[in-house]
Motif scaffolding. Structure first.
Motif, PDB file in Angstrom:
ATOM      1  N   ILE A  25      57.414  42.768  27.847  1.00 55.62           N
ATOM      2  CA  ILE A  25      57.858  43.970  27.139  1.00 55.62           C
ATOM      3  C   ILE A  25      59.378  44.076  27.052  1.00 55.62           C
ATOM      4  O   ILE A  25      59.886  44.845  26.242  1.00 55.62           O
ATOM      5  CB  ILE A  25      57.253  45.266  27.738  1.00 55.62           C
ATOM      6  N   SER A  26      60.069  43.279  27.826  1.00 56.89           N
ATOM      7  CA  SER A  26      61.536  43.276  27.698  1.00 56.89           C
ATOM      8  C   SER A  26      61.964  42.703  26.343  1.00 56.89           C
ATOM      9  O   SER A  26      63.085  42.931  25.903  1.00 56.89           O
ATOM     10  CB  SER A  26      62.169  42.478  28.834  1.00 56.89           C
ATOM     11  N   LYS A  27      61.045  42.009  25.679  1.00 55.70           N
ATOM     12  CA  LYS A  27      61.336  41.390  24.386  1.00 55.70           C
ATOM     13  C   LYS A  27      60.834  42.221  23.203  1.00 55.70           C
ATOM     14  O   LYS A  27      60.961  41.802  22.060  1.00 55.70           O
ATOM     15  CB  LYS A  27      60.710  39.997  24.350  1.00 55.70           C
ATOM     16  N   TYR A  28      60.268  43.385  23.486  1.00 55.00           N
ATOM     17  CA  TYR A  28      59.788  44.247  22.406  1.00 55.00           C
ATOM     18  C   TYR A  28      60.983  44.757  21.603  1.00 55.00           C
ATOM     19  O   TYR A  28      62.095  44.845  22.115  1.00 55.00           O
ATOM     20  CB  TYR A  28      59.015  45.431  22.974  1.00 55.00           C
ATOM     21  N   PRO A  29      60.757  45.124  20.353  1.00 58.41           N
ATOM     22  CA  PRO A  29      61.857  45.645  19.534  1.00 58.41           C
ATOM     23  C   PRO A  29      62.432  46.938  20.117  1.00 58.41           C
ATOM     24  O   PRO A  29      61.726  47.696  20.791  1.00 58.41           O
ATOM     25  CB  PRO A  29      61.224  45.890  18.173  1.00 58.41           C
ATOM     26  N   GLU A  30      63.676  47.151  19.835  1.00 59.12           N
ATOM     27  CA  GLU A  30      64.383  48.336  20.342  1.00 59.12           C
ATOM     28  C   GLU A  30      63.689  49.625  19.921  1.00 59.12           C
ATOM     29  O   GLU A  30      63.680  50.605  20.676  1.00 59.12           O
ATOM     30  CB  GLU A  30      65.834  48.319  19.845  1.00 59.12           C
ATOM     31  N   GLN A  34      61.437  53.283  23.642  1.00 58.38           N
ATOM     32  CA  GLN A  34      61.258  54.654  24.102  1.00 58.38           C
ATOM     33  C   GLN A  34      59.839  55.182  23.894  1.00 58.38           C
ATOM     34  O   GLN A  34      59.561  56.323  24.228  1.00 58.38           O
ATOM     35  CB  GLN A  34      62.252  55.577  23.383  1.00 58.38           C
ATOM     36  N   SER A  35      58.959  54.355  23.349  1.00 52.25           N
ATOM     37  CA  SER A  35      57.606  54.847  23.114  1.00 52.25           C
ATOM     38  C   SER A  35      56.562  53.921  23.741  1.00 52.25           C
ATOM     39  O   SER A  35      56.102  54.167  24.851  1.00 52.25           O
ATOM     40  CB  SER A  35      57.360  55.035  21.622  1.00 52.25           C
ATOM     41  N   LEU A  36      56.207  52.861  23.057  1.00 59.10           N
ATOM     42  CA  LEU A  36      55.151  51.974  23.539  1.00 59.10           C
ATOM     43  C   LEU A  36      55.512  51.337  24.880  1.00 59.10           C
ATOM     44  O   LEU A  36      54.675  51.279  25.785  1.00 59.10           O
ATOM     45  CB  LEU A  36      54.852  50.888  22.494  1.00 59.10           C
ATOM     46  N   VAL A  37      56.731  50.899  25.044  1.00 61.35           N
ATOM     47  CA  VAL A  37      57.149  50.260  26.292  1.00 61.35           C
ATOM     48  C   VAL A  37      57.047  51.258  27.451  1.00 61.35           C
ATOM     49  O   VAL A  37      56.569  50.918  28.539  1.00 61.35           O
ATOM     50  CB  VAL A  37      58.573  49.667  26.172  1.00 61.35           C
ATOM     51  N   VAL A  38      57.444  52.483  27.216  1.00 58.39           N
ATOM     52  CA  VAL A  38      57.351  53.514  28.261  1.00 58.39           C
ATOM     53  C   VAL A  38      55.886  53.762  28.616  1.00 58.39           C
ATOM     54  O   VAL A  38      55.540  53.886  29.795  1.00 58.39           O
ATOM     55  CB  VAL A  38      58.046  54.821  27.811  1.00 58.39           C
ATOM     56  N   ASP A  39      55.017  53.805  27.612  1.00 59.01           N
ATOM     57  CA  ASP A  39      53.590  54.013  27.867  1.00 59.01           C
ATOM     58  C   ASP A  39      53.002  52.866  28.688  1.00 59.01           C
ATOM     59  O   ASP A  39      52.216  53.087  29.613  1.00 59.01           O
ATOM     60  CB  ASP A  39      52.819  54.146  26.551  1.00 59.01           C
ATOM     61  N   LYS A  88      52.359  42.623  16.208  1.00 60.33           N
ATOM     62  CA  LYS A  88      53.091  41.353  16.274  1.00 60.33           C
ATOM     63  C   LYS A  88      54.285  41.391  17.241  1.00 60.33           C
ATOM     64  O   LYS A  88      55.291  40.725  17.046  1.00 60.33           O
ATOM     65  CB  LYS A  88      53.526  40.898  14.891  1.00 60.33           C
ATOM     66  N   TYR A  89      54.146  42.188  18.327  1.00 62.52           N
ATOM     67  CA  TYR A  89      55.169  42.214  19.366  1.00 62.52           C
ATOM     68  C   TYR A  89      54.951  41.091  20.368  1.00 62.52           C
ATOM     69  O   TYR A  89      55.864  40.705  21.090  1.00 62.52           O
ATOM     70  CB  TYR A  89      55.187  43.548  20.104  1.00 62.52           C
ATOM     71  N   ILE A  90      53.707  40.589  20.418  1.00 60.56           N
ATOM     72  CA  ILE A  90      53.397  39.440  21.263  1.00 60.56           C
ATOM     73  C   ILE A  90      52.686  38.404  20.406  1.00 60.56           C
ATOM     74  O   ILE A  90      52.031  38.739  19.421  1.00 60.56           O
ATOM     75  CB  ILE A  90      52.527  39.818  22.485  1.00 60.56           C
ATOM     76  N   ASN A  91      52.807  37.157  20.804  1.00 55.27           N
ATOM     77  CA  ASN A  91      52.127  36.094  20.063  1.00 55.27           C
ATOM     78  C   ASN A  91      50.742  35.827  20.677  1.00 55.27           C
ATOM     79  O   ASN A  91      50.362  36.442  21.672  1.00 55.27           O
ATOM     80  CB  ASN A  91      52.988  34.821  20.028  1.00 55.27           C
ATOM     81  N   LYS A  92      50.013  34.911  20.066  1.00 57.38           N
ATOM     82  CA  LYS A  92      48.652  34.629  20.501  1.00 57.38           C
ATOM     83  C   LYS A  92      48.610  34.114  21.943  1.00 57.38           C
ATOM     84  O   LYS A  92      47.730  34.474  22.717  1.00 57.38           O
ATOM     85  CB  LYS A  92      48.003  33.609  19.562  1.00 57.38           C
ATOM     86  N   ARG A  93      49.577  33.302  22.314  1.00 56.68           N
ATOM     87  CA  ARG A  93      49.633  32.758  23.681  1.00 56.68           C
ATOM     88  C   ARG A  93      49.818  33.883  24.707  1.00 56.68           C
ATOM     89  O   ARG A  93      49.123  33.930  25.717  1.00 56.68           O
ATOM     90  CB  ARG A  93      50.771  31.748  23.792  1.00 56.68           C
TER      91      ARG A  93
END
Length: 119
Positions: A25-30, A34-39, A88-93
């Motif tokens: 999640i450190s690689k999620y978009p900015e 404040q939303s999905l990463v916090v959840d 598409k914040y994470i890939n299939k792997r």
């Protein structure tokens, strides 16, 4: 579940999950910080709190209650995995690795629930 090895197995499995997810999640978009990463983080921390409460409980009914809450928490994690993959914040792997960790954790929790129900 009574032996130390069982305690450490559940704790270590959950700890590995937390470490893995925090790296992803450190690689999620900015825009999601404040939303999905916090959840996701809140869900993970709540899950770790439940893991600790499971082993601090001496009453099997309380332990079963916390195991069921942890099971529901794991189901929420599955939702976050699917959402992250669909956006598409994470890939299939990453999706498969995260899912595998969740499945392993879910299997452990299921075993512990069965143990509590036999008592």
């Amino acid at each position: 579940m009574e032996n130390k090895e069982g305690k450490y197995k559940l704790y270590n499995t959950y700890d590995d999950l937390v470490y893995y997810v925090y790296n992803i999640i450190s690689k999620y978009p900015e825009s999601e910080k404040q939303s999905l990463v916090v959840d996701i983080k809140t869900n993970l921390i709540e899950g770790m709190k439940l893991v600790i409460l499971i082993f601090k409980s001496y009453n099997y009914q309380d332990r079963l209650k916390y195991l069921n809450l942890l099971d529901a928490n794991i189901k929420m994690s599955c939702f976050f995995i699917r959402l992250s993959y669909r956006k598409k914040y994470i890939n299939k792997r990453n999706y498969y690795a995260w899912s595998k960790k969740i499945t392993n954790l879910n299997n452990l929790v299921g075993e512990y629930i069965k143990i509590c129900l036999k008592r």
